[in-house]
Design an enzyme around this catalytic site. Structure first.
Site, mmCIF file in Angstrom:
data_model
loop_
_atom_site.group_PDB
_atom_site.id
_atom_site.type_symbol
_atom_site.label_atom_id
_atom_site.label_comp_id
_atom_site.label_asym_id
_atom_site.label_seq_id
_atom_site.Cartn_x
_atom_site.Cartn_y
_atom_site.Cartn_z
ATOM 1 N N LYS A 41 0.825 -1.185 0.000
ATOM 2 C CA LYS A 41 0.000 0.000 0.000
ATOM 3 C C LYS A 41 0.876 1.257 0.000
ATOM 4 O O LYS A 41 0.437 2.338 -0.348
ATOM 5 C CB LYS A 41 -0.867 0.043 1.282
ATOM 6 N N GLY A 42 2.125 1.082 0.428
ATOM 7 C CA GLY A 42 2.996 2.220 0.721
ATOM 8 C C GLY A 42 3.179 3.204 -0.417
ATOM 9 O O GLY A 42 3.259 4.402 -0.197
ATOM 10 N N GLU A 97 7.664 2.424 -6.152
ATOM 11 C CA GLU A 97 7.808 1.894 -4.795
ATOM 12 C C GLU A 97 7.918 3.034 -3.793
ATOM 13 O O GLU A 97 8.290 4.148 -4.152
ATOM 14 C CB GLU A 97 9.090 1.045 -4.715
ATOM 15 N N ASP A 98 7.590 2.740 -2.556
ATOM 16 C CA ASP A 98 7.756 3.752 -1.512
ATOM 17 C C ASP A 98 9.214 3.860 -1.070
ATOM 18 O O ASP A 98 9.772 4.937 -0.978
ATOM 19 C CB ASP A 98 6.830 3.480 -0.314
ATOM 20 N N ASP A 101 14.894 -0.800 0.690
ATOM 21 C CA ASP A 101 15.629 -0.990 1.942
ATOM 22 C C ASP A 101 16.686 -2.069 1.701
ATOM 23 O O ASP A 101 17.741 -1.798 1.137
ATOM 24 C CB ASP A 101 14.592 -1.358 3.013
ATOM 25 N N PHE A 150 14.011 4.240 10.568
ATOM 26 C CA PHE A 150 12.681 3.772 10.171
ATOM 27 C C PHE A 150 11.783 4.981 9.958
ATOM 28 O O PHE A 150 11.592 5.792 10.863
ATOM 29 C CB PHE A 150 12.091 2.824 11.215
ATOM 30 N N ASP A 157 4.158 3.099 6.523
ATOM 31 C CA ASP A 157 3.538 2.837 7.817
ATOM 32 C C ASP A 157 4.508 2.248 8.831
ATOM 33 O O ASP A 157 5.538 1.677 8.482
ATOM 34 C CB ASP A 157 2.394 1.842 7.654
HETATM 35 P P1 IMP Z 1 13.103 -4.410 1.296
HETATM 36 O O1 IMP Z 1 12.637 -5.683 0.675
HETATM 37 O O2 IMP Z 1 13.931 -4.657 2.533
HETATM 38 O O3 IMP Z 1 13.804 -3.487 0.342
HETATM 39 O O4 IMP Z 1 11.827 -3.692 1.899
HETATM 40 C C1 IMP Z 1 10.972 -2.928 1.149
HETATM 41 C C2 IMP Z 1 9.658 -2.710 1.882
HETATM 42 O O5 IMP Z 1 9.848 -2.712 3.298
HETATM 43 C C3 IMP Z 1 9.060 -1.364 1.556
HETATM 44 O O6 IMP Z 1 8.222 -1.426 0.426
HETATM 45 C C4 IMP Z 1 8.307 -1.028 2.808
HETATM 46 O O7 IMP Z 1 7.009 -1.576 2.788
HETATM 47 C C5 IMP Z 1 9.099 -1.688 3.918
HETATM 48 N N1 IMP Z 1 10.028 -0.744 4.579
HETATM 49 C C6 IMP Z 1 11.376 -0.720 4.488
HETATM 50 N N2 IMP Z 1 11.898 0.284 5.209
HETATM 51 C C7 IMP Z 1 10.844 0.934 5.754
HETATM 52 C C8 IMP Z 1 10.726 2.100 6.598
HETATM 53 O O8 IMP Z 1 11.709 2.772 7.009
HETATM 54 N N3 IMP Z 1 9.464 2.461 6.945
HETATM 55 C C9 IMP Z 1 8.351 1.788 6.524
HETATM 56 N N4 IMP Z 1 8.412 0.703 5.740
HETATM 57 C C10 IMP Z 1 9.650 0.281 5.355
HETATM 58 MG MG MG Z 2 5.098 -1.470 4.605
#
Ligand code: IMP
Ligand code: MG
Length: 178
Positions: A41-42, A97-98, A101, A150, A157
């Site tokens: 949803k982000g 994407e939001d 990470d 974070f 969220d």
């Molecule tokens: P990744 O697979 O570790 O790159 O994570 C990506 C997803 O993790 C994002 O689409 C977010 O939903 C969530 N995420 C990663 N970091 C944060 C943060 O700082 N705040 C909120 N959601 C996060």
């Molecule tokens: Mg999320």
């Protein structure tokens, strides 16, 4: 545990940057149509604002993958919860994407979408935490690179809270009074 949110990027800064990315995409895709794929949803707030700033024809689709749940650490497990409604064949796709990470979610998702016959698949993220990268992901359009913290707001969220904040904030987890 109580937490409070501190502003990292103001509403004005975020809006200004989204406008710039929209202009850049409009230039890069001149004479073409773009198909924006929103990762729910982000990314929904970002995608809506971005779409309004793109001047070439735009179509939209949405998908949902499992990520964090109630925790703040990536599980590394990626599951498609809702797939796209339309095929990607011959389209100029931009995945919106939001935040990137660890890169686990995106590397899986991009590989999967690239196998569906699109003309090209690019990645646009509002936020990037490069220090946290575990899996290499090529990002084509980045709103802001941010430190390892974070963050919430503008669609992001913590435990389903704070998505509606009009700015990006850092969550501070207050330790209980001594
Ligand atoms: P990744 O697979 O570790 O790159 O994570 C990506 C997803 O993790 C994002 O689409 C977010 O939903 C969530 N995420 C990663 N970091 C944060 C943060 O700082 N705040 C909120 N959601 C996060
Ligand atoms: Mg999320």
């Amino acid at each position: 545990m109580a937490e409070h949110v501190e502003v990292l990027l103001s509403e004005e800064e975020v809006d200004r940057r989204i406008r710039e990315i929209g202009e850049q995409i409009s230039r890069d895709y001149a004479g073409k149509k773009v198909h924006l794929v929103c990762v729910l949803k982000g990314a929904s707030f970002f995608m809506c604002e971005l779409a309004k700033r793109i001047t070439v024809p735009v179509s939209l689709d949405f998908m949902s993958v499992s990520s964090y749940g109630g925790d703040t650490k990536s599980s590394g497990v990626v599951k498609i919860v809702k797939d796209l409604d339309e095929p990607l064949t011959d389209r100029h796709v931009i995945v919106v994407e939001d935040i990137v990470d660890s890169g686990r979610t995106l590397s899986y998702l991009l590989e999967m979408l690239r196998s569906r016959g699109a003309a090209d698949v690019k990645l646009c993220t509002l936020l990037d935490k490069p220090d946290r990268r575990v899996v290499d992901v090529r990002v084509d359009y980045t709103g802001f690179q941010i430190p390892d913290a974070f963050v919430v707001g503008y669609g992001l969220d913590y435990d389903q809270k704070y998505r509606n904040l009009p700015y990006i904030g850092v969550v501070n987890f207050d330790s209980p009074a001594q």
